[in-house]
Design a protein around this motif. Structure first.
Motif, PDB file in Angstrom:
ATOM      1  N   PRO A   4     -29.998   3.860  27.205  1.00  0.00           N
ATOM      2  CA  PRO A   4     -29.561   3.367  28.015  1.00  0.00           C
ATOM      3  C   PRO A   4     -30.883   4.765  29.378  1.00  0.00           C
ATOM      4  O   PRO A   4     -31.383   3.136  30.408  1.00  0.00           O
ATOM      5  CB  PRO A   4     -29.056   3.201  28.231  1.00  0.00           C
ATOM      6  CG  PRO A   4     -28.114   3.678  28.100  1.00  0.00           C
ATOM      7  CD  PRO A   4     -28.324   3.876  26.587  1.00  0.00           C
ATOM      8  N   VAL A  10     -28.685  -0.538  33.797  1.00  0.00           N
ATOM      9  CA  VAL A  10     -27.765  -0.867  32.840  1.00  0.00           C
ATOM     10  C   VAL A  10     -26.181  -0.745  32.935  1.00  0.00           C
ATOM     11  O   VAL A  10     -25.226  -1.351  32.555  1.00  0.00           O
ATOM     12  CB  VAL A  10     -28.097  -0.440  31.442  1.00  0.00           C
ATOM     13  CG1 VAL A  10     -27.503  -0.878  30.344  1.00  0.00           C
ATOM     14  CG2 VAL A  10     -29.852  -1.740  31.314  1.00  0.00           C
ATOM     15  N   THR A  11     -26.386   0.704  32.581  1.00  0.00           N
ATOM     16  CA  THR A  11     -25.082   1.441  33.032  1.00  0.00           C
ATOM     17  C   THR A  11     -24.710   1.533  34.562  1.00  0.00           C
ATOM     18  O   THR A  11     -23.557   2.206  34.966  1.00  0.00           O
ATOM     19  CB  THR A  11     -24.561   2.961  32.752  1.00  0.00           C
ATOM     20  OG1 THR A  11     -26.128   3.719  33.019  1.00  0.00           O
ATOM     21  CG2 THR A  11     -25.420   2.660  31.281  1.00  0.00           C
ATOM     22  N   ARG A  53     -22.344   5.253  23.079  1.00  0.00           N
ATOM     23  CA  ARG A  53     -22.971   5.179  24.851  1.00  0.00           C
ATOM     24  C   ARG A  53     -24.636   4.184  24.517  1.00  0.00           C
ATOM     25  O   ARG A  53     -25.448   4.080  25.587  1.00  0.00           O
ATOM     26  CB  ARG A  53     -23.633   6.979  24.790  1.00  0.00           C
ATOM     27  CG  ARG A  53     -22.472   7.524  24.503  1.00  0.00           C
ATOM     28  CD  ARG A  53     -23.199   9.111  25.033  1.00  0.00           C
ATOM     29  NE  ARG A  53     -22.907  10.203  24.571  1.00  0.00           N
ATOM     30  CZ  ARG A  53     -23.092  11.249  24.744  1.00  0.00           C
ATOM     31  NH1 ARG A  53     -23.643  12.036  25.573  1.00  0.00           N
ATOM     32  NH2 ARG A  53     -22.701  11.981  23.284  1.00  0.00           N
ATOM     33  N   ALA A  83     -27.538   1.138  24.002  1.00  0.00           N
ATOM     34  CA  ALA A  83     -27.464   0.309  24.652  1.00  0.00           C
ATOM     35  C   ALA A  83     -28.880  -0.283  23.988  1.00  0.00           C
ATOM     36  O   ALA A  83     -29.679   0.326  24.003  1.00  0.00           O
ATOM     37  CB  ALA A  83     -26.804   0.311  25.426  1.00  0.00           C
ATOM     38  N   SER A  91     -30.772  -3.330  26.402  1.00  0.00           N
ATOM     39  CA  SER A  91     -31.142  -4.199  27.322  1.00  0.00           C
ATOM     40  C   SER A  91     -32.251  -5.308  26.973  1.00  0.00           C
ATOM     41  O   SER A  91     -33.351  -4.721  25.989  1.00  0.00           O
ATOM     42  CB  SER A  91     -31.140  -4.111  28.955  1.00  0.00           C
ATOM     43  OG  SER A  91     -32.669  -3.117  29.006  1.00  0.00           O
ATOM     44  N   LEU A 115     -28.951  -4.273  17.436  1.00  0.00           N
ATOM     45  CA  LEU A 115     -29.174  -3.758  19.504  1.00  0.00           C
ATOM     46  C   LEU A 115     -30.263  -4.304  19.129  1.00  0.00           C
ATOM     47  O   LEU A 115     -30.206  -4.723  20.394  1.00  0.00           O
ATOM     48  CB  LEU A 115     -28.539  -2.013  19.510  1.00  0.00           C
ATOM     49  CG  LEU A 115     -27.162  -1.963  19.640  1.00  0.00           C
ATOM     50  CD1 LEU A 115     -27.363  -0.154  19.732  1.00  0.00           C
ATOM     51  CD2 LEU A 115     -26.818  -2.834  20.655  1.00  0.00           C
TER      52      LEU A 115
END
Length: 367
Positions: free
Chosen positions: A54, A112-113, A191, A193, A195, A246
């Motif tokens: 991310p 995102v994080t 970890r 991801a 989006s 994902l």
């Protein structure tokens, strides 16, 4: 575009490299990175899988460079990878140094994080490095000649660790075997991801047509559409299931099997014709061609010397990347994170002489 000619005449079109760089003709790096599987399938796999980090996705999306100048972004990135694999020691070491300046711009807040991303962070650089080297080898095995011998694979990962000396990564953390590589990616899995913005970038890059020259006539792009579609599906066929989920990619095992053989056929044709290989290279990444061609054509360098990156950095008065340009990096962080301003373009213009032009009309122009 290069015309049809003999290998000897092809060789006369390129200047010999100053030296053999960091690996040389007896390396597994030259064998694998020099195969046609590398600069389309392997490269596309690498630069899409990168986006599952991310922090990297945030840096790419917020910079906007991939979307508004995809062909030059593709070519500049491929030129840098070509420098690492084939380039002369001084030119490559200086390109790695200026890249630290370029990456100093890529700092900001990851939506995102909720944390801060920094493209020069060692862990981020190692992720980029490992996705590249793993993807290049994976596509070589899948669509090209097949697996390396045990000794070759051991050498490949040792050379991967050597190349990491050109990044800000902690070299002691670089995996050095297939088992360690698998463990590395498994450790990263929690970890990862994707989006909506990251999924959009992955799909954008997977349409390999975006790498074609801006000035290419539309009829030529349409004529190439079946090939780029097959290659795109071939890249996805190498994704593990969890990454497809994902990314929101709905490609099943039947499609995977159907696109495997035409991709192997395309690669086989390229592997048998140096004229065609260099023509495709010239079309997709004219910035990278002068770097890779001397190695592909076995043009003797001015000097047969090879060095490690650390030896080159010392020889040419350059700092180890993790210790380089801390003042600029700190200034960029203050501008972005404290002042809320855009980062400066320091290093970006300078990089064109080493990594390639950002002008979509003249992508191969170097200083």
């Amino acid at each position: 575009m290069l015309g049809l000619t003999s290998r000897a005449r092809l060789a006369r079109q390129f200047q010999p490299a100053a030296d053999h760089g960091f690996f040389g003709p007896d390396s597994v790096t030259w064998k694998v990175w020099g195969h046609p599987t590398s600069y389309i399938l392997g490269f596309a796999r690498s630069v899409t899988i990168e986006h599952f980090d991310p922090h990297l996705a945030a840096a790419v999306v917020q910079s906007g460079g991939v979307k508004y100048r995809p062909s030059t972004r593709y070519g500049r990135t491929l030129r840098y990878f070509a420098l690492v694999a084939f380039g002369a020691t001084e030119e490559t070491a200086r390109a790695a140094d200026v890249l630290v300046k370029v990456h100093s711009k890529a700092v900001g807040n990851d939506p995102v994080t909720g944390s801060v991303y920094d493209a020069n962070r060692g862990s981020s650089q190692l992720w980029i490095h490992m996705t590249a080297w793993h993807s290049i080898l994976y596509c070589y095995e899948t669509f090209g000649p097949g697996p390396l011998t045990a000794a070759e694979e051991e050498q490949f990962w040792a050379e991967c660790a050597r190349a990491a000396e050109l990044t800000t990564a902690d070299v002691s953390t670089v995996p050095r075997s297939r088992e360690e590589v698998r463990a590395y990616f498994e450790e990263w899995r929690p970890r990862l991801a994707a989006s909506e913005a990251a999924q959009d970038m992955i799909r954008f890059i997977l349409d390999i047509q975006v790498a074609l020259p801006v000035g290419m006539p539309s009829w030529q792009k349409q004529a190439l559409r079946p090939l780029t579609w097959v290659m795109s599906k071939g890249v996805v066929s190498t994704y593990p299931r969890h990454l497809r989920e994902l990314a929101g990619l709905r490609q099943g095992p039947v499609t995977d099997a159907l696109v495997r053989w035409p991709n192997k056929a395309i690669v086989s044709v390229l592997a048998r014709s140096m004229n065609l290989r260099l023509a495709v290279f010239s079309m997709l990444a004219p910035q990278a061609l002068p770097v890779a061609a001397p190695a592909l054509l076995a043009i003797p360098p001015q000097s047969p010397v090879t060095m490690t990156p650390r030896e080159a950095q010392e020889a040419y008065g350059l700092a180890v990347p993790s210790e380089a340009h801390h003042d600029l990096r700190a200034k960029q962080r203050r501008r972005v994170l404290e002042d809320g301003a855009a980062p400066s373009d320091e290093g970006l213009v300078e990089s064109q002489a080493l990594i390639g032009s950002m002008d979509v009309r003249q992508p191969a122009v170097l200083g």
